[in-house]
Enzyme design. Structure first.
Site, short mmCIF file in Angstrom:
data_model
loop_
_atom_site.label_atom_id
_atom_site.label_comp_id
_atom_site.label_asym_id
_atom_site.label_seq_id
_atom_site.Cartn_x
_atom_site.Cartn_y
_atom_site.Cartn_z
N ASP A 119 6.90 7.43 2.93
CA ASP A 119 5.66 8.21 3.05
C ASP A 119 5.92 9.58 3.67
O ASP A 119 5.18 10.52 3.42
CB ASP A 119 4.65 7.48 3.95
N ASP A 177 1.43 13.34 1.50
CA ASP A 177 2.38 12.30 1.90
C ASP A 177 3.45 12.31 0.81
O ASP A 177 3.14 12.46 -0.38
CB ASP A 177 1.71 10.91 1.90
N HIS A 205 -0.60 7.20 -2.62
CA HIS A 205 0.79 6.88 -2.94
C HIS A 205 0.92 6.39 -4.38
O HIS A 205 0.27 5.42 -4.78
CB HIS A 205 1.40 5.88 -1.95
N ASP A 229 3.54 5.09 -5.91
CA ASP A 229 4.58 4.11 -6.24
C ASP A 229 4.09 2.67 -6.39
O ASP A 229 4.89 1.73 -6.35
CB ASP A 229 5.77 4.21 -5.27
N CYS A 285 8.23 1.50 -0.45
CA CYS A 285 7.64 2.19 0.70
C CYS A 285 8.54 2.08 1.94
O CYS A 285 8.63 3.03 2.72
CB CYS A 285 6.31 1.55 1.08
N1 ABU Z 1 1.50 2.59 0.31
C1 ABU Z 1 1.39 2.09 -1.02
C2 ABU Z 1 0.03 1.46 -1.25
C3 ABU Z 1 -0.55 1.83 -2.53
C4 ABU Z 1 -1.56 0.81 -3.01
O1 ABU Z 1 -2.51 0.49 -2.32
O2 ABU Z 1 -1.42 0.29 -4.13
#
Ligand code: ABU
Length: 358
Positions: free
Chosen positions: A112, A192, A241, A243, A343
């Site tokens: 992050d 981020d 995010h 990913d 992450c």
């Molecule tokens: N930190 C990744 C979380 C993303 C999501 O909630 O899918």
């Protein structure tokens, strides 16, 4: 741009991994249930934040999370990857700026906070007050990479003062008149690093509840002409995010979350799209900060081998069928901290060169 002899070198998500940072949950704090947190948390998480907000994560969660992170570090070491760990700072200590007070969060998710573009580490400004000083847990490592020749670019931090958060933002109405809304405004630079994902010279980024237009433009102007920053938008109503939405696995191969990716940008037209199976549900391990799609938050060791959470059997089967070699590890107890293996790591060195894959 140096070649792969630099202490810092990573251009994509799949070249052979040589050195990685693995996060830590030591001293992890639960954030207060403020507007920034409320914007991205599932409804069922509210009681947890109301009970623990501003306090340490329960000891049992920290112990189990630590065991799984140490297990990940061992798997990586056994695969020949050099593993580095942060030095957690005292996250429970209250700090203040001229405008607000806060405590810290954790050093669990290096992804992050930093991203690597070739030989340059970019330090993100972050968008949560709890994460204002998080980069300091990695300071000894960053100094070392700098001393060994890596480049280190720090984005300006937002004051996160009045006007930075949109107090009128309503998480139950994230789309207004067909337009997606976010809890952060454009009044200062914010991003981020985990809202960016790299495919060599082409990097993809989404606007989100922690990344604004100004933050994206800052990155675009500072990484130089070798990189093209593509802003993309998907069907996640509460993005934070990228990913768990798209995960490039190899040249020409991208894993996608079908719930949020109805259509990929046309640049991917020549790529093979691997549609992830539905995530496994885990009733006992609550996902306080995240969606179920931590499933696809995987870490590639190279173009074939991918570290995957061991209970995500449908994904393990699908990856095997597609010709990959999944490496299952237990990581379910880490999920409640808000991420999975991608992450929890930051690739500092991969082999390879900066290429175009489109
Ligand atoms: N930190 C990744 C979380 C993303 C999501 O909630 O899918």
């Amino acid at each position: 741009m140096k070649n792969s002899l630099s202490s810092v070198w990573s251009c994509n998500e799949w070249d052979p991994l040589e050195e990685v940072i693995v996060g830590s949950v030591e001293g992890a704090m639960v954030p207060e249930f403020d507007e920034a947190v409320r914007a991205i948390t599932p409804d069922h998480a509210e009681p947890f934040f109301r009970e623990y907000g501003g306090k340490p994560f329960p000891e049992e969660m920290i112990e189990k999370g630590t065991q799984e992170l140490d297990g990940l570090a061992k798997v990586l070491t056994d695969l020949g990857v050099k593993v580095r760990r942060p030095d957690p700072i005292p996250f429970s200590v209250e700090y203040q700026t001229p405008w607000w007070k806060s405590r810290g969060l954790y050093a669990a998710m290096p992804r992050d906070v930093f991203m690597v573009f070739g030989d340059t580490i970019i330090e993100a400004p972050m968008a949560w007050r709890t994460r204002y000083f998080e980069h300091l847990a990695y300071r000894p490592l960053m100094n070392e990479y700098f001393e060994k020749g890596g480049r280190w670019l720090v984005a300006p931090k937002s004051a996160m003062a009045e006007g930075f958060y949109d107090v009128s933002y309503n998480p139950d109405e994230p789309i207004v008149n067909g337009e997606k809304r976010f809890v952060i405004t454009e009044n200062d630079i914010a991003f981020d690093a985990a809202d960016f994902i790299r495919c060599g010279k082409d990097v993809f980024v989404q606007k989100s509840n922690v990344t604004n237009e100004k933050g994206i433009e800052w990155v675009r102007r500072h990484v130089g002409p070798e990189f093209t920053i593509h802003e993309v938008e998907f069907d996640d109503a509460h993005p934070m995010h990228i990913d768990t939405t798209i995960v490039p696995l190899a040249p020409g191969k991208i894993l996608v979350n079908p719930e949020w990716v109805k259509k990929l940008p046309s640049i991917f037209d020549s790529w093979e799209v691997l549609v992830a199976p539905p995530p496994t549900k885990s009733e006992d391990k609550a996902l306080y900060f995240s969606s179920d799609w931590l499933t696809i938050n995987t870490l590639s060791i190279d173009e074939k081998r991918i570290i995957v959470e061991e209970q995500e059997q449908p994904l393990i089967d699908a990856l095997t069928k597609w010709g990959f070699e999944p490496i299952p590890i237990p990581f379910r107890n880490f999920y409640p901290f808000g991420g999975s293996v991608h992450c929890a790591t930051l690739d500092i060195r991969r082999k390879g060169t900066l290429e175009s894959y489109f």
